[in-house]
Design an enzyme around this catalytic site. Sequence first.
Site, PDB file in Angstrom:
ATOM      1  N   PHE A  64      -5.694  -5.374  -2.185  1.00 19.48           N
ATOM      2  CA  PHE A  64      -7.231  -4.728  -2.387  1.00 19.48           C
ATOM      3  C   PHE A  64      -7.086  -3.351  -2.801  1.00 19.48           C
ATOM      4  O   PHE A  64      -7.572  -2.799  -3.856  1.00 19.48           O
ATOM      5  CB  PHE A  64      -7.977  -4.996  -1.143  1.00 19.48           C
ATOM      6  CG  PHE A  64      -9.362  -4.065  -1.029  1.00 19.48           C
ATOM      7  CD1 PHE A  64     -10.085  -4.015  -2.117  1.00 19.48           C
ATOM      8  CD2 PHE A  64      -9.706  -3.480  -0.172  1.00 19.48           C
ATOM      9  CE1 PHE A  64     -11.289  -3.533  -2.115  1.00 19.48           C
ATOM     10  CE2 PHE A  64     -10.888  -2.633  -0.030  1.00 19.48           C
ATOM     11  CZ  PHE A  64     -11.455  -2.609  -1.198  1.00 19.48           C
ATOM     12  N   TYR A 112     -14.746   1.154   9.914  1.00 19.06           N
ATOM     13  CA  TYR A 112     -13.276   1.534  10.048  1.00 19.06           C
ATOM     14  C   TYR A 112     -13.145   1.973  11.631  1.00 19.06           C
ATOM     15  O   TYR A 112     -12.146   1.371  12.234  1.00 19.06           O
ATOM     16  CB  TYR A 112     -13.016   2.573   9.053  1.00 19.06           C
ATOM     17  CG  TYR A 112     -11.661   2.777   8.968  1.00 19.06           C
ATOM     18  CD1 TYR A 112     -10.540   2.121   8.147  1.00 19.06           C
ATOM     19  CD2 TYR A 112     -11.308   4.117   9.457  1.00 19.06           C
ATOM     20  CE1 TYR A 112      -9.269   2.532   8.293  1.00 19.06           C
ATOM     21  CE2 TYR A 112      -9.770   4.558   9.514  1.00 19.06           C
ATOM     22  CZ  TYR A 112      -8.843   3.825   8.882  1.00 19.06           C
ATOM     23  OH  TYR A 112      -7.713   4.023   8.650  1.00 19.06           O
ATOM     24  N   ILE A 170      -2.298 -17.249   9.312  1.00 24.10           N
ATOM     25  CA  ILE A 170      -1.074 -17.344   8.645  1.00 24.10           C
ATOM     26  C   ILE A 170       0.131 -17.606   9.611  1.00 24.10           C
ATOM     27  O   ILE A 170       0.177 -17.125  10.749  1.00 24.10           O
ATOM     28  CB  ILE A 170      -0.361 -16.328   7.464  1.00 24.10           C
ATOM     29  CG1 ILE A 170       0.489 -16.599   6.720  1.00 24.10           C
ATOM     30  CG2 ILE A 170      -0.227 -15.119   8.446  1.00 24.10           C
ATOM     31  CD1 ILE A 170       0.713 -15.687   5.556  1.00 24.10           C
ATOM     32  N   GLY A 189       0.874  -1.077  -0.028  1.00 24.66           N
ATOM     33  CA  GLY A 189       0.052  -0.077   0.022  1.00 24.66           C
ATOM     34  C   GLY A 189       0.706   1.386  -0.032  1.00 24.66           C
ATOM     35  O   GLY A 189       2.191   1.330  -0.188  1.00 24.66           O
ATOM     36  N   PHE A 190       0.271   2.362   0.016  1.00 25.64           N
ATOM     37  CA  PHE A 190       0.874   3.732   0.232  1.00 25.64           C
ATOM     38  C   PHE A 190       1.879   3.724   1.493  1.00 25.64           C
ATOM     39  O   PHE A 190       3.203   3.900   1.001  1.00 25.64           O
ATOM     40  CB  PHE A 190      -0.158   4.891   0.309  1.00 25.64           C
ATOM     41  CG  PHE A 190       0.216   6.144   0.873  1.00 25.64           C
ATOM     42  CD1 PHE A 190       1.271   6.774   0.080  1.00 25.64           C
ATOM     43  CD2 PHE A 190      -0.518   6.496   1.873  1.00 25.64           C
ATOM     44  CE1 PHE A 190       1.709   7.897   0.715  1.00 25.64           C
ATOM     45  CE2 PHE A 190      -0.071   7.851   2.443  1.00 25.64           C
ATOM     46  CZ  PHE A 190       1.082   8.475   1.892  1.00 25.64           C
ATOM     47  N   LYS A 224     -10.908  -0.352  14.297  1.00 23.29           N
ATOM     48  CA  LYS A 224      -9.608   0.339  14.703  1.00 23.29           C
ATOM     49  C   LYS A 224      -9.595   0.261  16.207  1.00 23.29           C
ATOM     50  O   LYS A 224      -8.666   0.250  17.058  1.00 23.29           O
ATOM     51  CB  LYS A 224      -9.351   1.691  14.070  1.00 23.29           C
ATOM     52  CG  LYS A 224      -8.902   1.460  12.300  1.00 23.29           C
ATOM     53  CD  LYS A 224      -7.528   0.642  12.086  1.00 23.29           C
ATOM     54  CE  LYS A 224      -7.058   0.671  10.914  1.00 23.29           C
ATOM     55  NZ  LYS A 224      -5.922   0.430  10.442  1.00 23.29           N
TER      56      LYS A 224
HETATM   57  P1  NAD Z   1      -3.460   1.914   1.901  1.00 23.48           P
HETATM   58  O1  NAD Z   1      -5.013   1.449   1.176  1.00 23.48           O
HETATM   59  O2  NAD Z   1      -2.568   2.465   0.523  1.00 23.48           O
HETATM   60  O3  NAD Z   1      -2.878   0.694   2.455  1.00 23.48           O
HETATM   61  C1  NAD Z   1      -3.521  -0.507   2.988  1.00 23.48           C
HETATM   62  C2  NAD Z   1      -2.851  -1.638   2.367  1.00 23.48           C
HETATM   63  O4  NAD Z   1      -3.286  -3.061   2.785  1.00 23.48           O
HETATM   64  C3  NAD Z   1      -3.135  -1.776   1.021  1.00 23.48           C
HETATM   65  O5  NAD Z   1      -2.056  -2.405   0.415  1.00 23.48           O
HETATM   66  C4  NAD Z   1      -4.223  -3.027   0.968  1.00 23.48           C
HETATM   67  O6  NAD Z   1      -4.036  -3.795  -0.336  1.00 23.48           O
HETATM   68  C5  NAD Z   1      -3.947  -4.053   2.225  1.00 23.48           C
HETATM   69  N1  NAD Z   1      -4.743  -4.616   2.850  1.00 23.48           N
HETATM   70  C6  NAD Z   1      -6.154  -4.247   2.845  1.00 23.48           C
HETATM   71  N2  NAD Z   1      -6.723  -5.240   3.685  1.00 23.48           N
HETATM   72  C7  NAD Z   1      -5.985  -6.269   3.705  1.00 23.48           C
HETATM   73  C8  NAD Z   1      -6.229  -7.838   4.425  1.00 23.48           C
HETATM   74  N3  NAD Z   1      -7.448  -8.003   4.813  1.00 23.48           N
HETATM   75  N4  NAD Z   1      -5.161  -8.745   4.450  1.00 23.48           N
HETATM   76  C9  NAD Z   1      -3.796  -8.247   3.642  1.00 23.48           C
HETATM   77  N5  NAD Z   1      -3.724  -6.952   3.192  1.00 23.48           N
HETATM   78  C10 NAD Z   1      -4.847  -5.846   3.407  1.00 23.48           C
HETATM   79  O7  NAD Z   1      -3.566   2.752   2.837  1.00 23.48           O
HETATM   80  P2  NAD Z   1      -2.562   3.644   3.736  1.00 23.48           P
HETATM   81  O8  NAD Z   1      -2.881   4.986   3.935  1.00 23.48           O
HETATM   82  O9  NAD Z   1      -1.196   3.047   3.446  1.00 23.48           O
HETATM   83  O10 NAD Z   1      -2.699   2.877   4.973  1.00 23.48           O
HETATM   84  C11 NAD Z   1      -1.785   2.038   5.808  1.00 23.48           C
HETATM   85  C12 NAD Z   1      -2.223   1.577   7.139  1.00 23.48           C
HETATM   86  O11 NAD Z   1      -2.411   2.914   8.117  1.00 23.48           O
HETATM   87  C13 NAD Z   1      -4.033   1.336   7.423  1.00 23.48           C
HETATM   88  O12 NAD Z   1      -4.054   0.393   8.417  1.00 23.48           O
HETATM   89  C14 NAD Z   1      -4.640   2.648   7.942  1.00 23.48           C
HETATM   90  O13 NAD Z   1      -5.675   2.351   8.326  1.00 23.48           O
HETATM   91  C15 NAD Z   1      -3.593   3.438   8.627  1.00 23.48           C
HETATM   92  N6  NAD Z   1      -3.607   4.835   8.539  1.00 23.48           N
HETATM   93  C16 NAD Z   1      -3.536   5.478   7.560  1.00 23.48           C
HETATM   94  C17 NAD Z   1      -3.694   6.852   7.466  1.00 23.48           C
HETATM   95  C18 NAD Z   1      -3.423   7.638   6.397  1.00 23.48           C
HETATM   96  O14 NAD Z   1      -3.512   8.958   6.540  1.00 23.48           O
HETATM   97  N7  NAD Z   1      -2.436   7.327   5.484  1.00 23.48           N
HETATM   98  C19 NAD Z   1      -4.454   7.383   8.688  1.00 23.48           C
HETATM   99  C20 NAD Z   1      -4.507   6.592   9.688  1.00 23.48           C
HETATM  100  C21 NAD Z   1      -4.455   5.223   9.759  1.00 23.48           C
END
Ligand code: NAD
Length: 311
Positions: free
Chosen positions: A34, A143, A61, A10-11, A147
Amino acid sequence: MRILITGGAGFLGSHLCENLLNRGHEVICLDNFFTGSKDNIRHLQNNDHFELVRHDIIHHIDIECDQIYNLACPASPVHYQFNPVRTIQANVLGVTHMLELAKRTGARILQASTSEVYGNPSVHPQREDYWGNVNPIGPRSCYDEGKRVAETLMMDYHRKHKVDIRIVRIFNTYGPRMAINDGRVVSNFIVQALRGKKITVYGDGKQTRSFCYMDDLVDGLIRMMQADHLTGPVNLGNPNEFTILELAEKVIKLIGPRSEIIYDPLPQDDPVQRRPDIALAKLRLEWQPKVELEEGLKGTIAYFSERIKDT
Ligand code: NAD
Ligand code: UDP
């Protein structure tokens, strides 16, 4: 160390993989793709210290590892509401599986929690000891409540099974490798402006957020993982607060004054204001963000300009 990063494609996860590889660790990136993408990690795949596992954490896993960063969960409201049952399952079943893994291996586990645990906050700025104001039955609940339960599970495994845990509450973070269709505000505004489309401000645009650049955030995650005797939760975010309209104006100024703003309806339960109190992170992690919004936006705009050329 052998480090498992769930949501690693992910990001944020992909930047974390890269950073930890650069520090000489072995990285196992686990993702169900996803919202993540192989493009985010393609440049890492020739590295002998990098492994990729396609897996959904809602299923069991077993992997040998020394540390776990649990980031697997869609983060954008558009994506986490697409299949809300899967979202809450990732946070209940998925987090339980990761905690069981941590319990068996003795790995330290960090949970990527969120400012959404504060809901629509009645205390401002938000400190870690504020319990929040969350609607348990609304469209964001899968969500927000997911969380919150994840934090509860982390604390219960810690108290009951002595699992070595770290909880961080991440506030709105942005930067390169957000998906073009991510749906969150920074990427939406930039992609709209670059494509010469109208900028979609929801509501009157007076709601506020505090935007953190990904480099700062990843540094905070690693500091938290390395910190001794600190379970958290610890807020990580940039304490500079902007209205959404101010953000739109900044993007327009940087990309081109031709872009027009249109006002769309405000989504239900959209928090009115949000800003982290980061005193705890400053004190215990010696961490604070360095990248100002305008500088971070420039880096993000450069990334999306390239991506949009390719599409
Ligand atoms: P994102 O959507 O780019 O990354 C999430 C990643 O998790 C993706 O690669 C997705 O494919 C994977 N994923 C989702 N469900 C999954 C599952 N059940 N099993 C395996 N992989 C799964 O978002 P992000 O911004 O990179 O966020 C990463 C984490 O940080 C998340 O948990 C998010 O809740 C948390 N977060 C991010 C922010 C933000 O502003 N970027 C803020 C608060 C919390
Ligand atoms: N928002 C907006 N236009 C968009 C996307 C989002 O005005 O195209 C607003 C949204 O209503 C919210 C803020 O920007 O008030 C931040 O939204 P985002 O989805 O990025 O994250 P949130 O903090 O709501 O989870």
